[in-house]
Design a protein around this motif. Structure first.
Motif, PDB file in Angstrom:
ATOM      1  N   ILE A   6       0.822  -1.205   0.000  1.00 46.03           N
ATOM      2  CA  ILE A   6       0.000   0.000   0.000  1.00 46.03           C
ATOM      3  C   ILE A   6       0.863   1.266   0.000  1.00 46.03           C
ATOM      4  CG2 ILE A   6      -1.983  -1.088   1.120  1.00 46.03           C
ATOM      5  CD1 ILE A   6      -1.041   0.044   3.779  1.00 46.03           C
ATOM      6  N   ASP A   7       0.193   2.398  -0.291  1.00 47.07           N
ATOM      7  CA  ASP A   7       0.927   3.659  -0.357  1.00 47.07           C
ATOM      8  C   ASP A   7       1.102   4.265   1.049  1.00 47.07           C
ATOM      9  OD1 ASP A   7      -1.534   4.800   0.321  1.00 47.07           O
ATOM     10  OD2 ASP A   7      -1.839   5.767  -1.628  1.00 47.07           O
ATOM     11  N   LYS A   8       1.791   5.388   1.113  1.00 51.82           N
ATOM     12  CA  LYS A   8       2.166   5.983   2.399  1.00 51.82           C
ATOM     13  C   LYS A   8       0.952   6.418   3.209  1.00 51.82           C
ATOM     14  CE  LYS A   8       5.162   9.507   4.437  1.00 51.82           C
ATOM     15  NZ  LYS A   8       6.125  10.600   4.162  1.00 51.82           N
ATOM     16  N   LYS A   9      -0.026   7.048   2.565  1.00 49.20           N
ATOM     17  CA  LYS A   9      -1.221   7.495   3.294  1.00 49.20           C
ATOM     18  C   LYS A   9      -1.976   6.300   3.859  1.00 49.20           C
ATOM     19  CE  LYS A   9      -5.409  10.292   2.865  1.00 49.20           C
ATOM     20  NZ  LYS A   9      -6.251  11.134   1.958  1.00 49.20           N
ATOM     21  N   SER A  10      -2.069   5.236   3.092  1.00 46.13           N
ATOM     22  CA  SER A  10      -2.736   4.028   3.570  1.00 46.13           C
ATOM     23  C   SER A  10      -1.992   3.423   4.745  1.00 46.13           C
ATOM     24  CB  SER A  10      -2.838   3.000   2.437  1.00 46.13           C
ATOM     25  OG  SER A  10      -3.555   3.513   1.346  1.00 46.13           O
ATOM     26  N   SER A  11      -0.669   3.524   4.709  1.00 46.27           N
ATOM     27  CA  SER A  11       0.145   3.020   5.806  1.00 46.27           C
ATOM     28  C   SER A  11      -0.202   3.735   7.109  1.00 46.27           C
ATOM     29  CB  SER A  11       1.630   3.212   5.475  1.00 46.27           C
ATOM     30  OG  SER A  11       2.442   2.724   6.508  1.00 46.27           O
ATOM     31  N   GLU A  12      -0.436   5.036   7.027  1.00 51.17           N
ATOM     32  CA  GLU A  12      -0.815   5.805   8.218  1.00 51.17           C
ATOM     33  C   GLU A  12      -2.177   5.372   8.739  1.00 51.17           C
ATOM     34  OE1 GLU A  12      -0.575   9.813   6.889  1.00 51.17           O
ATOM     35  OE2 GLU A  12       1.630   9.827   6.805  1.00 51.17           O
ATOM     36  N   LEU A  66      -3.398   2.340   8.610  1.00 53.30           N
ATOM     37  CA  LEU A  66      -3.169   1.091   9.338  1.00 53.30           C
ATOM     38  C   LEU A  66      -2.558   1.355  10.711  1.00 53.30           C
ATOM     39  CD1 LEU A  66      -1.830  -1.786   7.041  1.00 53.30           C
ATOM     40  CD2 LEU A  66      -4.024  -1.592   8.190  1.00 53.30           C
ATOM     41  N   LEU A  67      -1.593   2.245  10.764  1.00 52.92           N
ATOM     42  CA  LEU A  67      -0.960   2.566  12.041  1.00 52.92           C
ATOM     43  C   LEU A  67      -1.971   3.148  13.026  1.00 52.92           C
ATOM     44  CD1 LEU A  67       2.445   4.104  10.849  1.00 52.92           C
ATOM     45  CD2 LEU A  67       2.072   1.869  11.913  1.00 52.92           C
ATOM     46  N   ASN A  68      -2.851   3.999  12.535  1.00 49.88           N
ATOM     47  CA  ASN A  68      -3.876   4.590  13.392  1.00 49.88           C
ATOM     48  C   ASN A  68      -4.855   3.536  13.898  1.00 49.88           C
ATOM     49  OD1 ASN A  68      -2.839   7.189  13.154  1.00 49.88           O
ATOM     50  ND2 ASN A  68      -4.106   7.683  11.372  1.00 49.88           N
ATOM     51  N   TRP A  69      -5.109   2.533  13.087  1.00 51.36           N
ATOM     52  CA  TRP A  69      -5.999   1.440  13.475  1.00 51.36           C
ATOM     53  C   TRP A  69      -5.436   0.695  14.692  1.00 51.36           C
ATOM     54  CZ3 TRP A  69      -6.901  -3.460   9.990  1.00 51.36           C
ATOM     55  CH2 TRP A  69      -7.965  -4.220  10.506  1.00 51.36           C
ATOM     56  N   LEU A  70      -4.138   0.452  14.675  1.00 53.12           N
ATOM     57  CA  LEU A  70      -3.506  -0.317  15.743  1.00 53.12           C
ATOM     58  C   LEU A  70      -3.214   0.506  16.994  1.00 53.12           C
ATOM     59  CD1 LEU A  70      -0.916  -2.413  13.704  1.00 53.12           C
ATOM     60  CD2 LEU A  70      -3.045  -3.228  14.697  1.00 53.12           C
ATOM     61  N   GLN A  71      -3.161   1.816  16.847  1.00 48.20           N
ATOM     62  CA  GLN A  71      -2.660   2.668  17.929  1.00 48.20           C
ATOM     63  C   GLN A  71      -3.386   2.480  19.259  1.00 48.20           C
ATOM     64  OE1 GLN A  71      -2.650   6.901  17.146  1.00 48.20           O
ATOM     65  NE2 GLN A  71      -0.927   7.199  18.529  1.00 48.20           N
ATOM     66  N   PRO A  72      -4.740   2.447  19.316  1.00 50.85           N
ATOM     67  CA  PRO A  72      -5.384   2.306  20.635  1.00 50.85           C
ATOM     68  C   PRO A  72      -5.069   0.985  21.323  1.00 50.85           C
ATOM     69  CG  PRO A  72      -7.002   2.186  18.866  1.00 50.85           C
ATOM     70  CD  PRO A  72      -5.732   2.643  18.247  1.00 50.85           C
TER      71      PRO A  72
END
Length: 258
Positions: free
Chosen positions: A63-69, A71-77
């Motif tokens: 995936i591209d960079k924005k999509s990567s962010e 995913l990271l936000n999904w895992l953060q909590p």
């Protein structure tokens, strides 16, 4: 209690895939009441690590960079609960159920769509299991505490080759063994835990078995050659890690040292 024998056809391929069964000495340690807390805590951490690994694979290759962010936000909590002991546990499952539609695939990755489909499904399931384990711990007044990781996953990853696509192929094979071993251990624990926990472990078997198959199928699709030799080698290492003595008891640890 749910009937474990009904899952025998699901477990037989996993037992054949693994190069050794879980040692009886590990089971003897796992069934001790005083070890239930560490078993559940490590199980919960393993669910998060499985989700993180799958997310890393998607971010690295598909995936591209924005999509990567995204995913990271999904895992953060979930990571906040583990690493910083903060956040709202009860809002976790309300986040990003339609996340696949938000991800933009990289055009230079021929297997991007399948990798995203398989891994996003896996992430959702692993995070749901994380939630379930955390809930079980809360019901039993088991407080989360930071613990050291077992040497198991690190030992497997030491076998990963350092050039592509071999790196990705080996990581997927390692993922297959981790999921298969988890499935086997849940089944082994069922006779020794209370009915509620036994039913929970049985409920995990089908998804864990599917995860190991998905990892293997992806590895074979991505590899330029057959993967049988790599599967065998990593399987031998996995069996050695499981059979060797460990000074700390964990969900994926080896034989307890005396």
């Amino acid at each position: 209690m749910m009937n474990l024998s009904a899952y025998q056809s699901l477990l037989e391929p996993i037992d054949a895939f693994l190069h050794c069964p879980t040692p009886s000495l590990w089971i003897d340690e796992a069934k001790k009441a005083e070890n239930l807390s560490i078993l559940l805590i490590d199980h919960m951490i393993c669910e998060l690590k499985a989700a993180q690994t799958a997310a890393w694979l998607v971010r690295k290759y598909a995936i591209d960079k924005k999509s990567s962010e995204i995913l990271l936000n999904w895992l953060q909590p979930y990571e906040n609960l583990i690493y910083y002991k903060g956040g709202d546990f009860h809002q976790l499952l309300s986040r990003h159920h339609d996340i696949s539609k938000q991800l933009v695939l990289r055009p230079d990755c021929p297997y991007a769509e399948e990798l995203v489909d398989k891994m996003v499904t896996l992430i959702k399931e692993e995070l749901h299991h994380f939630y379930q384990v955390f809930d079980i711990m809360s019901q039993r007044n088991i407080k989360y505490q930071s613990i050291t990781a077992s040497r198991y996953a690190k030992g497997l990853m030491q076998q990963v080759r350092t050039y592509e696509p071999a790196t990705l192929v080996d990581k997927l094979i390692c993922g297959a063994y981790i999921e298969a071993r988890s499935c086997e251990r849940f089944a082994k624990l069922v006779p020794y835990v209370d009915e509620k926990l036994a039913n929970f472990y049985i409920s995990l078997l089908r998804s864990e078995a599917r995860h190991y198959q998905d990892y293997l199928k992806l590895a074979q699709k991505i590899s330029h050659t057959g993967i049988d030799d790599r599967v065998k080698l990593i399987g031998q290492v996995e069996a050695e890690l499981i059979s060797r003595e460990d000074c700390e008891f964990r969900f994926h640890s080896g034989v307890p040292s005396r």
